[in-house]
Structures are given as structure tokens and as C-alpha cells.
Design a protein around this motif. Structure first.
Motif, PDB file in Angstrom:
ATOM      1  N   THR A   2       0.206   1.164 -16.952  1.00 15.40           N
ATOM      2  CA  THR A   2      -0.645  -0.020 -16.810  1.00 15.40           C
ATOM      3  C   THR A   2      -1.484  -0.249 -18.047  1.00 15.40           C
ATOM      4  O   THR A   2      -1.567  -1.356 -18.574  1.00 15.40           O
ATOM      5  N   ALA A  27      -0.457  -6.652  -3.207  1.00 17.96           N
ATOM      6  CA  ALA A  27       0.185  -5.334  -3.210  1.00 17.96           C
ATOM      7  C   ALA A  27      -0.148  -4.579  -1.929  1.00 17.96           C
ATOM      8  O   ALA A  27       0.724  -3.938  -1.326  1.00 17.96           O
ATOM      9  N   SER A  30       1.866  -6.041   0.886  1.00 20.51           N
ATOM     10  CA  SER A  30       3.288  -5.690   0.824  1.00 20.51           C
ATOM     11  C   SER A  30       3.538  -4.262   1.289  1.00 20.51           C
ATOM     12  O   SER A  30       4.650  -3.941   1.721  1.00 20.51           O
ATOM     13  N   LEU A  31       2.519  -3.408   1.194  1.00 21.02           N
ATOM     14  CA  LEU A  31       2.646  -2.025   1.655  1.00 21.02           C
ATOM     15  C   LEU A  31       2.058  -1.826   3.051  1.00 21.02           C
ATOM     16  O   LEU A  31       1.881  -0.687   3.491  1.00 21.02           O
ATOM     17  N   ILE A  74       0.344  -6.297 -12.513  1.00 26.18           N
ATOM     18  CA  ILE A  74       1.197  -5.897 -11.379  1.00 26.18           C
ATOM     19  C   ILE A  74       1.260  -4.383 -11.249  1.00 26.18           C
ATOM     20  O   ILE A  74       1.119  -3.822 -10.149  1.00 26.18           O
ATOM     21  N   TYR A  78      -0.251  -2.142  -7.994  1.00 25.35           N
ATOM     22  CA  TYR A  78       0.524  -1.205  -7.173  1.00 25.35           C
ATOM     23  C   TYR A  78       0.075   0.233  -7.370  1.00 25.35           C
ATOM     24  O   TYR A  78       0.169   1.049  -6.436  1.00 25.35           O
ATOM     25  N   ARG A  79      -0.423   0.559  -8.559  1.00 25.08           N
ATOM     26  CA  ARG A  79      -0.975   1.907  -8.755  1.00 25.08           C
ATOM     27  C   ARG A  79      -2.148   2.141  -7.805  1.00 25.08           C
ATOM     28  O   ARG A  79      -2.215   3.164  -7.113  1.00 25.08           O
ATOM     29  N   ALA A  81      -2.803   0.450  -5.062  1.00 21.62           N
ATOM     30  CA  ALA A  81      -2.338   0.378  -3.671  1.00 21.62           C
ATOM     31  C   ALA A  81      -1.692   1.697  -3.241  1.00 21.62           C
ATOM     32  O   ALA A  81      -1.920   2.178  -2.118  1.00 21.62           O
ATOM     33  N   PHE A  82      -0.908   2.294  -4.117  1.00 24.61           N
ATOM     34  CA  PHE A  82      -0.260   3.568  -3.776  1.00 24.61           C
ATOM     35  C   PHE A  82      -1.289   4.691  -3.658  1.00 24.61           C
ATOM     36  O   PHE A  82      -1.136   5.600  -2.825  1.00 24.61           O
ATOM     37  N   LYS A  85      -2.714   4.360  -0.339  1.00 23.85           N
ATOM     38  CA  LYS A  85      -1.753   4.825   0.672  1.00 23.85           C
ATOM     39  C   LYS A  85      -1.767   6.349   0.770  1.00 23.85           C
ATOM     40  O   LYS A  85      -1.729   6.913   1.870  1.00 23.85           O
TER      41      LYS A  85
END
Length: 207
Positions: A2, A27, A30-31, A74, A78-79, A81-82, A85
Motif C-alpha cells: 500500500t 471493503a 464485501s467481507l 484499494i 483491504y489491508r 479490513a483483513f 477480520k
């Protein structure tokens, strides 16, 4: 990755990532980590609109810079968001410090590879020594503290909250620079930052 992508962009002098809240929110959706609501989407759009208004006078569009910047946004979305998670999903439920132990070496390795490919050849050892080892050590300690604080914040709240804190930080930096360095701010920038602050306040109230 990133940071490597984002640093190469000159789209809006670093201010275009104001669209990051939308990217992070999408993001998360989507997850299946967040449920989209009309109120949240409208508040985020208000923040993005404010930042775009504040940046209008600085736009120097370059397609290559735009593509790199979009890639950076992007990947960063997602980094985060993960990470959320890993910290919140019942399947993983990692401790914030344990998660940092796992993904920090991966980030360091990626930056090392990309640095060797693009930047390290231009670095002279004399320049490194000229900065001073205490400065490097302090910089490393602050960076580590920032990463720990970021992971803890995501664990207690969400990656979207972390991204919105970044927006608040940027607005605060503008205010501080006006006071300390007498930086000139145009009326449209005042308006844009005011709209962004209103959007932030609306999200705080809605939560």
C-alpha cells in the motif's frame, strides 16, 4: 505494498486519499464485516465531498499517478479490513499484538523488495549517517507505537473509525499549519474542511 503504491502518486499532493473512508467501508461490506445503511453511506459521501472541495485548487491530474493512487487506496482498504477480520472474527479472534507479530514481517519484506527495486540505489550511506542514529531510532520507535496503536484501535472499534481519524488528523494539520506557519487557506478550503467535519460529527452521533 500500500505504502509503495501510494507514495508514487502526485495526484492531489497526498490529499486524494480522502476517498479512503468509502473504500474501507466497501471493503468491509464485501467481507461481511459491515452492513451498508443509507445513513452511513450519506455521511461518508459528505466527508468525501468536503475533502474534494478542499482539494480543488491543488488538482494536477496525471493518469499514472491516478492509477497508482487508486491501487494504494484499494490495497490499504483491504489491508485494514483483513486486520479487522483477524481481530473480530470468531474463527480467528486474534489478539492485536499477536496479529501484528504475523503481518508486520510480511509488510517489511514487501517494502524491502520494492525499495531494492526502486529507491535503495539512490540512497547514500553518508546521507543516512547525516540524519543521526538517534533520529532513526526515535523514528522507528514512533512508527512502531503508531502501528500498535492502530491495531489496538481497530480491535476496539473498526478499521473505518481508524480511517476517519486520519481525516480528522489531516484537517487538524491544516489548522496547526495556519497557526504556526501562517499557511494561507482559501474560502473554498474552509468550506470543504467544514463539510468534512460535519460529516465526521454526523457519523459520531449516529454511532
Amino acid at each position: 505494498m500500500t505504502q509503495v503504491l501510494a507514495r508514487t502518486s502526485s495526484l492531489l499532493n497526498g490529499r486524494y486519499p480522502g476517498t479512503a473512508p468509502i473504500a474501507v467501508f466497501l471493503a468491509l461490506c464485501s467481507l461481511s464485516l459491515s452492513t451498508p445503511t443509507l445513513r452511513t453511506i450519506c455521511n461518508l459521501l459528505v466527508i468525501v465531498l468536503g475533502i474534494i472541495l478542499a482539494s480543488l485548487g491543488e488538482i494536477k491530474f496525471q493518469l499514472k499517478g491516478f492509477m497508482f493512487q487508486m491501487g494504494g487506496i484499494i490495497f490499504e482498504a483491504y489491508r485494514l479490513a483483513f486486520i479487522q477480520k483477524l481481530l473480530s472474527d470468531d474463527k480467528y479472534k486474534m489478539d492485536p499484538m499477536v496479529s501484528l507479530y504475523y503481518f508486520a514481517p510480511c509488510c517489511a519484506g514487501m517494502i524491502a523488495v520494492m525499495g531494492a527495486w526502486g529507491e535503495w540505489r539512490a540512497i547514500r550511506w553518508e546521507e543516512v549517517e547525516g540524519v543521526g542514529w538517534w533520529i532513526w531510532a526515535a523514528n522507528g520507535a514512533v512508527a512502531m507505537g503508531l502501528n500498535v496503536a492502530s491495531v489496538l484501535l481497530i480491535g476496539k472499534t473498526s478499521s473505518l473509525v481508524l480511517t476517519l481519524c486520519g481525516v480528522l488528523k489531516n484537517i487538524s494539520l491544516i489548522g496547526v499549519s495556519m497557526v504556526i506557519w501562517d499557511t494561507k487557506v482559501t474560502p473554498i478550503q474552509f468550506l470543504g474542511n467544514g463539510i468534512a467535519m460535519a460529516g465526521l460529527r454526523a457519523i459520531v452521533v449516529s454511532e
